[in-house]
Design an enzyme around this catalytic site. Structure first.
Site, mmCIF file in Angstrom:
data_model
loop_
_atom_site.group_PDB
_atom_site.id
_atom_site.type_symbol
_atom_site.label_atom_id
_atom_site.label_comp_id
_atom_site.label_asym_id
_atom_site.label_seq_id
_atom_site.Cartn_x
_atom_site.Cartn_y
_atom_site.Cartn_z
ATOM 1 N N HIS A 1 -3.313 7.140 3.013
ATOM 2 C CA HIS A 1 -3.737 5.868 2.420
ATOM 3 C C HIS A 1 -5.144 5.548 2.920
ATOM 4 O O HIS A 1 -5.438 5.688 4.105
ATOM 5 C CB HIS A 1 -2.752 4.777 2.830
ATOM 6 N N ASN B 1 -9.956 -0.394 0.311
ATOM 7 C CA ASN B 1 -8.497 -0.298 0.283
ATOM 8 C C ASN B 1 -7.994 -0.745 -1.097
ATOM 9 O O ASN B 1 -8.067 -1.914 -1.439
ATOM 10 C CB ASN B 1 -7.929 -1.194 1.392
ATOM 11 N N CYS C 1 0.812 -1.233 0.000
ATOM 12 C CA CYS C 1 0.000 0.000 0.000
ATOM 13 C C CYS C 1 0.840 1.275 0.000
ATOM 14 O O CYS C 1 0.312 2.353 -0.240
ATOM 15 C CB CYS C 1 -0.947 0.016 1.190
HETATM 16 N N1 ACO Z 1 -18.182 -8.966 9.310
HETATM 17 C C1 ACO Z 1 -18.652 -9.224 10.546
HETATM 18 N N2 ACO Z 1 -17.854 -9.556 11.555
HETATM 19 C C2 ACO Z 1 -16.517 -9.635 11.332
HETATM 20 C C3 ACO Z 1 -15.976 -9.376 10.070
HETATM 21 C C4 ACO Z 1 -16.862 -9.038 9.030
HETATM 22 N N3 ACO Z 1 -16.450 -8.748 7.776
HETATM 23 N N4 ACO Z 1 -14.635 -9.521 10.137
HETATM 24 C C5 ACO Z 1 -14.345 -9.850 11.388
HETATM 25 N N5 ACO Z 1 -15.487 -9.938 12.128
HETATM 26 C C6 ACO Z 1 -15.641 -10.250 13.534
HETATM 27 C C7 ACO Z 1 -14.470 -11.011 14.085
HETATM 28 O O1 ACO Z 1 -14.589 -12.400 13.830
HETATM 29 C C8 ACO Z 1 -14.570 -10.693 15.568
HETATM 30 O O2 ACO Z 1 -15.553 -11.510 16.133
HETATM 31 P P1 ACO Z 1 -15.380 -12.082 17.632
HETATM 32 O O3 ACO Z 1 -15.297 -10.871 18.511
HETATM 33 O O4 ACO Z 1 -16.607 -12.902 17.813
HETATM 34 O O5 ACO Z 1 -14.098 -12.861 17.599
HETATM 35 C C9 ACO Z 1 -15.095 -9.249 15.579
HETATM 36 O O6 ACO Z 1 -15.665 -9.043 14.282
HETATM 37 C C10 ACO Z 1 -14.027 -8.216 15.835
HETATM 38 O O7 ACO Z 1 -12.880 -8.481 15.005
HETATM 39 P P2 ACO Z 1 -11.612 -7.598 15.059
HETATM 40 O O8 ACO Z 1 -10.617 -8.166 14.092
HETATM 41 O O9 ACO Z 1 -11.180 -7.391 16.471
HETATM 42 O O10 ACO Z 1 -12.173 -6.203 14.499
HETATM 43 P P3 ACO Z 1 -11.454 -4.848 14.352
HETATM 44 O O11 ACO Z 1 -12.237 -3.812 15.032
HETATM 45 O O12 ACO Z 1 -9.982 -4.927 14.647
HETATM 46 O O13 ACO Z 1 -11.582 -4.567 12.785
HETATM 47 C C11 ACO Z 1 -10.265 -4.626 10.762
HETATM 48 C C12 ACO Z 1 -10.977 -5.448 11.857
HETATM 49 C C13 ACO Z 1 -11.304 -3.814 10.061
HETATM 50 C C14 ACO Z 1 -9.608 -5.585 9.814
HETATM 51 C C15 ACO Z 1 -9.227 -3.698 11.426
HETATM 52 O O14 ACO Z 1 -8.424 -4.405 12.325
HETATM 53 C C16 ACO Z 1 -8.341 -3.032 10.415
HETATM 54 O O15 ACO Z 1 -8.777 -2.222 9.629
HETATM 55 N N6 ACO Z 1 -7.024 -3.315 10.450
HETATM 56 C C17 ACO Z 1 -6.079 -2.697 9.549
HETATM 57 C C18 ACO Z 1 -6.113 -3.325 8.220
HETATM 58 C C19 ACO Z 1 -5.329 -2.476 7.258
HETATM 59 O O16 ACO Z 1 -5.339 -1.262 7.338
HETATM 60 N N7 ACO Z 1 -4.624 -3.023 6.351
HETATM 61 C C20 ACO Z 1 -3.902 -2.092 5.495
HETATM 62 C C21 ACO Z 1 -2.888 -2.606 4.782
HETATM 63 S S1 ACO Z 1 -3.403 -3.660 3.484
HETATM 64 C C22 ACO Z 1 -2.044 -3.824 2.408
HETATM 65 O O17 ACO Z 1 -0.968 -3.369 2.662
HETATM 66 C C23 ACO Z 1 -2.287 -4.649 1.155
#
Ligand code: ACO
Length: 322
Positions: free
Chosen positions: A249, A279, A112
């Site tokens: 980003h 993204n 990214c």
């Molecule tokens: N729909 C519904 N529920 C979901 C989903 C979904 N799509 N995905 C995960 N959940 C659930 C999980 O299973 C978890 O359930 P549980 O509590 O029963 O275990 C709950 O939601 C919370 O999951 P978390 O992973 O803790 O959620 P979080 O608030 O951290 O959000 C996310 C997840 C959106 C992925 C976040 O961590 C994030 O944005 N991280 C950064 C990702 C990023 O920016 N990547 C960039 C680089 S990409 C590149 O370089 C190619």
């Protein structure tokens, strides 16, 4: 000598996949996706559309905005993680599609942060007098490396391309760029297999799709994006209050809000496009820049900070006077 932005362009493929479409594919909801990420829809490349096709459309628009012909370009740098093929590199394929040749065509792979890495590279060529007009592109078909059965990742990514024409100028322009990376974080955001490594490492069953420990990526992203922004402002002696626009980003609205807070920049001076395309990795920063230039928010003479962060982990920033 400086490099300055002469024109920008962007392209999103026609097909739109909304959060409601995803509700029918995996166990997720529009509400969860919007509140956790800010994303509402993403665009998906047609089966016969490759990264260089997307790059071509964005480049044509950037050339038109700059008021120049493709043949005026003397350097091409493309940031991408999803090249059409192993080689020729995407920059060479783009060169061919633009009907030009002879100038260096460089592909940069930094996930990214790819556009920031590409921009920083092109800026050096221009500053050193080795190029007068550079085409700098971020383009991705992330849909090809997305696991459409995994709700953890498939709700996040989309396809697109953004392009910028840089030209030599005696006044700035790009004031500074900063790049960084830390390979020790290789296991929190990655694709397990590729060319030289054809089988997943022991203990891993995942295939050629994006794997991510989202929570950990989130924390490092906020820390590094805040840190690199403060670093570039300090090195150039620029007070935070002088920044007109932050163009980060576009991965997750919560990462963007946390970075803006650390930089004490109100959200109405942050360009947000993540809702419209998710993204798009290396494409996200040049697309957001193009949106804000075309809708009149970013004006000539204003101070703009671009920032990227991605797999590697890698990060980068560019401070410029538009
Ligand atoms: N729909 C519904 N529920 C979901 C989903 C979904 N799509 N995905 C995960 N959940 C659930 C999980 O299973 C978890 O359930 P549980 O509590 O029963 O275990 C709950 O939601 C919370 O999951 P978390 O992973 O803790 O959620 P979080 O608030 O951290 O959000 C996310 C997840 C959106 C992925 C976040 O961590 C994030 O944005 N991280 C950064 C990702 C990023 O920016 N990547 C960039 C680089 S990409 C590149 O370089 C190619």
């Amino acid at each position: 000598m400086y490099s300055r932005i002469a024109g920008t362009g962007r392209y999103l493929p026609e097909k739109v996949l909304t959060n409601f479409d995803l509700e029918r594919m995996v166990d997720t909801s529009d509400e969860w996706i919007r509140t956790r990420t800010g994303i509402e829809r993403r665009h998906i490349a047609a089966e016969d559309q490759t990264t260089s096709d997307l790059a071509l459309e964005a480049s044509r628009r950037a050339l038109e905005a700059a008021g120049i012909e493709a043949s005026d370009i003397d350097l091409i740098v493309v940031g991408t993680t999803t090249p059409d093929q192993l080689f020729p590199n995407v920059a060479c394929l783009l060169q061919d599609k633009l009907g030009i040749g002879g100038m260096p065509a460089i592909a940069v792979e930094a996930a990214c942060s790819g556009f920031l890495y590409a921009l920083s590279t092109a800026d050096k060529f221009v500053r050193l007098g080795e190029a007068r007009r550079a085409l700098v592109v971020g383009a991705e078909t992330l849909s090809r490396i997305t696991d459409w059965k995994s709700r953890d990742t498939c709700v996040l990514f989309g396809d697109g391309a953004g392009a910028v024409v840089l030209e030599a100028s005696e006044t700035p322009g790009i004031l500074a760029t900063r790049l960084g990376a830390d390979g020790h974080f290789k296991d929190i955001l990655y694709v397990p297999t590729g060319v030289s490594r054809r089988k997943p490492p022991p203990g891993e069953t995942a295939d050629q799709t994006i794997q991510m420990r989202g929570n950990e990526v989130f924390k490092v992203a906020v820390k590094k994006l805040g840190g690199i922004a403060e670093d570039i402002l300090e090195r150039t002696g620029t007070p935070k209050s002088e920044l007109d626009w932050l163009i980060p980003h576009q991965a997750n609205i919560r990462i963007i809000q946390a970075t803006a807070k650390r930089l004490e920049i109100p959200m109405d001076r942050v360009v947000l496009t993540v809702q419209d395309h998710g993204n798009t990795s290396a494409a996200s920063v040049p697309m957001a820049l193009d949106v804000a230039i075309r809708d009149g928010r970013v004006q000539r003479g204003q101070m703009v900070l671009l920032e990227g962060f991605g797999g590697g982990l890698t990060w980068g920033a560019a401070l410029l006077r538009y």
